[in-house]
Design a protein around this motif. Structure first.
Motif, PDB file in Angstrom:
ATOM      1  N   GLN A  96       0.849  -1.183   0.000  1.00  0.00           N
ATOM      2  CA  GLN A  96       0.000   0.000   0.000  1.00  0.00           C
ATOM      3  C   GLN A  96       0.887   1.235   0.000  1.00  0.00           C
ATOM      4  OE1 GLN A  96      -2.592  -0.103   3.376  1.00  0.00           O
ATOM      5  NE2 GLN A  96      -3.478  -2.078   2.853  1.00  0.00           N
ATOM      6  N   ALA A  97       0.290   2.369  -0.309  1.00  0.00           N
ATOM      7  CA  ALA A  97       1.030   3.628  -0.265  1.00  0.00           C
ATOM      8  C   ALA A  97       1.469   3.896   1.170  1.00  0.00           C
ATOM      9  CB  ALA A  97       0.164   4.766  -0.784  1.00  0.00           C
ATOM     10  N   VAL A  98       2.720   4.327   1.340  1.00  0.00           N
ATOM     11  CA  VAL A  98       3.263   4.628   2.656  1.00  0.00           C
ATOM     12  C   VAL A  98       3.890   6.017   2.600  1.00  0.00           C
ATOM     13  CG1 VAL A  98       4.945   3.934   4.413  1.00  0.00           C
ATOM     14  CG2 VAL A  98       3.750   2.205   3.095  1.00  0.00           C
ATOM     15  N   SER A  99       3.667   6.810   3.646  1.00  0.00           N
ATOM     16  CA  SER A  99       4.297   8.131   3.703  1.00  0.00           C
ATOM     17  C   SER A  99       4.712   8.435   5.133  1.00  0.00           C
ATOM     18  CB  SER A  99       3.353   9.213   3.192  1.00  0.00           C
ATOM     19  OG  SER A  99       2.271   9.384   4.078  1.00  0.00           O
ATOM     20  N   CYS A 100       5.686   9.323   5.261  1.00  0.00           N
ATOM     21  CA  CYS A 100       6.162   9.767   6.561  1.00  0.00           C
ATOM     22  C   CYS A 100       6.231  11.285   6.523  1.00  0.00           C
ATOM     23  CB  CYS A 100       7.534   9.170   6.856  1.00  0.00           C
ATOM     24  SG  CYS A 100       8.204   9.710   8.442  1.00  0.00           S
ATOM     25  N   THR A 101       5.605  11.925   7.503  1.00  0.00           N
ATOM     26  CA  THR A 101       5.588  13.381   7.581  1.00  0.00           C
ATOM     27  C   THR A 101       6.163  13.823   8.916  1.00  0.00           C
ATOM     28  OG1 THR A 101       3.548  13.368   6.272  1.00  0.00           O
ATOM     29  CG2 THR A 101       4.108  15.418   7.406  1.00  0.00           C
ATOM     30  N   ALA A 102       7.155  14.737   8.847  1.00  0.00           N
ATOM     31  CA  ALA A 102       7.708  15.332  10.077  1.00  0.00           C
ATOM     32  C   ALA A 102       6.830  16.517  10.435  1.00  0.00           C
ATOM     33  CB  ALA A 102       9.136  15.770   9.852  1.00  0.00           C
ATOM     34  N   MET A 103       6.217  16.457  11.593  1.00  0.00           N
ATOM     35  CA  MET A 103       5.323  17.524  12.039  1.00  0.00           C
ATOM     36  C   MET A 103       6.125  18.639  12.733  1.00  0.00           C
ATOM     37  SD  MET A 103       2.556  16.216  10.913  1.00  0.00           S
ATOM     38  CE  MET A 103       1.294  17.259  11.596  1.00  0.00           C
ATOM     39  N   PRO A 104       5.577  19.866  12.753  1.00  0.00           N
ATOM     40  CA  PRO A 104       6.290  20.989  13.378  1.00  0.00           C
ATOM     41  C   PRO A 104       6.600  20.773  14.867  1.00  0.00           C
ATOM     42  CG  PRO A 104       4.418  21.787  12.113  1.00  0.00           C
ATOM     43  CD  PRO A 104       4.335  20.290  12.118  1.00  0.00           C
ATOM     44  N   ASN A 105       5.800  19.982  15.556  1.00  0.00           N
ATOM     45  CA  ASN A 105       6.028  19.763  16.984  1.00  0.00           C
ATOM     46  C   ASN A 105       7.047  18.644  17.259  1.00  0.00           C
ATOM     47  OD1 ASN A 105       4.514  17.556  16.269  1.00  0.00           O
ATOM     48  ND2 ASN A 105       2.921  17.856  17.824  1.00  0.00           N
ATOM     49  N   VAL A 107       7.001  15.399  16.167  1.00  0.00           N
ATOM     50  CA  VAL A 107       6.529  14.031  16.010  1.00  0.00           C
ATOM     51  C   VAL A 107       6.482  13.689  14.522  1.00  0.00           C
ATOM     52  CG1 VAL A 107       5.201  14.041  18.160  1.00  0.00           C
ATOM     53  CG2 VAL A 107       4.070  14.607  16.016  1.00  0.00           C
ATOM     54  N   TYR A 108       6.400  12.418  14.258  1.00  0.00           N
ATOM     55  CA  TYR A 108       6.340  11.921  12.877  1.00  0.00           C
ATOM     56  C   TYR A 108       5.034  11.181  12.686  1.00  0.00           C
ATOM     57  CZ  TYR A 108      11.295  12.994  12.674  1.00  0.00           C
ATOM     58  OH  TYR A 108      12.493  13.648  12.702  1.00  0.00           O
ATOM     59  N   LYS A 109       4.388  11.424  11.561  1.00  0.00           N
ATOM     60  CA  LYS A 109       3.160  10.711  11.209  1.00  0.00           C
ATOM     61  C   LYS A 109       3.519   9.718  10.105  1.00  0.00           C
ATOM     62  CE  LYS A 109       0.102  13.137  13.603  1.00  0.00           C
ATOM     63  NZ  LYS A 109      -0.836  12.618  14.546  1.00  0.00           N
ATOM     64  N   ILE A 110       3.335   8.450  10.388  1.00  0.00           N
ATOM     65  CA  ILE A 110       3.558   7.394   9.404  1.00  0.00           C
ATOM     66  C   ILE A 110       2.180   6.947   8.933  1.00  0.00           C
ATOM     67  CG2 ILE A 110       4.560   5.119   8.969  1.00  0.00           C
ATOM     68  CD1 ILE A 110       6.706   7.002   9.892  1.00  0.00           C
ATOM     69  N   GLU A 111       1.953   7.022   7.634  1.00  0.00           N
ATOM     70  CA  GLU A 111       0.657   6.634   7.073  1.00  0.00           C
ATOM     71  C   GLU A 111       0.844   5.453   6.129  1.00  0.00           C
ATOM     72  OE1 GLU A 111      -1.924   9.941   5.787  1.00  0.00           O
ATOM     73  OE2 GLU A 111      -0.238  11.217   6.401  1.00  0.00           O
ATOM     74  N   LYS A 112       0.012   4.440   6.320  1.00  0.00           N
ATOM     75  CA  LYS A 112      -0.003   3.270   5.438  1.00  0.00           C
ATOM     76  C   LYS A 112      -1.463   2.987   5.137  1.00  0.00           C
ATOM     77  CE  LYS A 112       0.735  -1.624   5.176  1.00  0.00           C
ATOM     78  NZ  LYS A 112       0.396  -2.760   5.980  1.00  0.00           N
ATOM     79  N   GLU A 123      10.999   7.300  19.352  1.00  0.00           N
ATOM     80  CA  GLU A 123      10.527   6.141  18.580  1.00  0.00           C
ATOM     81  C   GLU A 123      11.023   6.200  17.147  1.00  0.00           C
ATOM     82  OE1 GLU A 123       6.294   5.433  20.926  1.00  0.00           O
ATOM     83  OE2 GLU A 123       6.405   6.885  19.276  1.00  0.00           O
ATOM     84  N   ALA A 124      11.039   7.401  16.566  1.00  0.00           N
ATOM     85  CA  ALA A 124      11.537   7.564  15.195  1.00  0.00           C
ATOM     86  C   ALA A 124      13.018   7.190  15.124  1.00  0.00           C
ATOM     87  CB  ALA A 124      11.315   8.994  14.718  1.00  0.00           C
ATOM     88  N   ARG A 125      13.790   7.567  16.152  1.00  0.00           N
ATOM     89  CA  ARG A 125      15.209   7.207  16.189  1.00  0.00           C
ATOM     90  C   ARG A 125      15.391   5.692  16.299  1.00  0.00           C
ATOM     91  NH1 ARG A 125      15.429  11.851  19.217  1.00  0.00           N
ATOM     92  NH2 ARG A 125      15.359  10.732  21.204  1.00  0.00           N
ATOM     93  N   GLN A 126      14.515   5.017  17.014  1.00  0.00           N
ATOM     94  CA  GLN A 126      14.596   3.552  17.114  1.00  0.00           C
ATOM     95  C   GLN A 126      14.272   2.895  15.775  1.00  0.00           C
ATOM     96  OE1 GLN A 126      11.786   2.714  20.232  1.00  0.00           O
ATOM     97  NE2 GLN A 126      13.382   2.621  21.810  1.00  0.00           N
ATOM     98  N   LEU A 127      13.311   3.447  15.069  1.00  0.00           N
ATOM     99  CA  LEU A 127      12.877   2.869  13.795  1.00  0.00           C
ATOM    100  C   LEU A 127      13.855   3.157  12.662  1.00  0.00           C
ATOM    101  CD1 LEU A 127      10.599   1.353  12.336  1.00  0.00           C
ATOM    102  CD2 LEU A 127       9.482   3.559  11.961  1.00  0.00           C
TER     103      LEU A 127
END
Length: 185
Positions: A96-105, A107-112, A123-127
């Protein structure tokens, strides 16, 4: 195992036909059947074409051993039954389509697909290292494919130069008299 019965005793395995009779392999110190299947799966998962040469290079096994194991894997229904196609039959579901967005605060939004996962920086550093390996693997596979293509082209050019050299050598040996050389590239 369903159609291949692998008997495990002290690190060795013997592969037999569906009926339990004819031995399709040899007793092995290492499970070469699974080495070959894993190589096929890894190359396929990385988006590459699992060719015999790649499987041999990845496993370090002899080409005849790889050929024998491919026959067993085909008989097992673990890889495609078509000649020269070494794809696993049981593959992952369609991507499926996957995207990662770095938010201004931070955090990262991972969408699948319709799923959204929020990762805090820790968590992003672990991944990141886990996914970095996949990125390097894909990049390396792409470079290998480019090199293989170039090597094939160079081998064809070398054969052509060799053919021309032999023809010129034959003309020189046959004629004895000077004839104009016509080299075209």
């Amino acid at each position: 195992m369903n159609s291949t019965q692998a008997q495990q005793t002290s690190g060795t395995s013997t592969h037999r036909a569906r009926d339990g009779g004819v031995d399709l392999g040899t007793t092995e110190d290492t499970p070469t059947l699974m080495l070959v299947f894993e190589a096929i799966r890894q190359i396929s998962d990385a988006g590459g074409e699992p060719t015999r040469e790649r499987i041999v290079a990845m496993t370090g096994l002899k080409p005849t051993t790889v050929d024998d194991r491919i026959k067993v894997l085909r008989g097992e229904g673990m890889i495609s039954p078509h000649k020269q196609c070494y794809r696993p039959l049981h593959q992952h579901v369609a991507a499926q389509a996957v995207s990662c967005t770095a938010m201004p605060n931070g955090v990262y939004k991972i969408e699948k697909g319709d799923e959204v996962m929020t990762l805090v920086p820790a968590e992003a550093r672990q991944l990141a290292p886990m996914l970095a390996g996949k990125a390097l693997e894909a990049s390396a596979l792409e470079r290998v494919q480019e090199m293989e293509t170039r090597m094939i082209e160079m081998a064809q050019q070398l054969r052509e130069v060799d053919r021309r050299y032999r023809a010129l050598k034959a003309v020189k040996l046959d004629g004895g008299a000077q004839q104009p050389l016509a080299l075209t590239f």
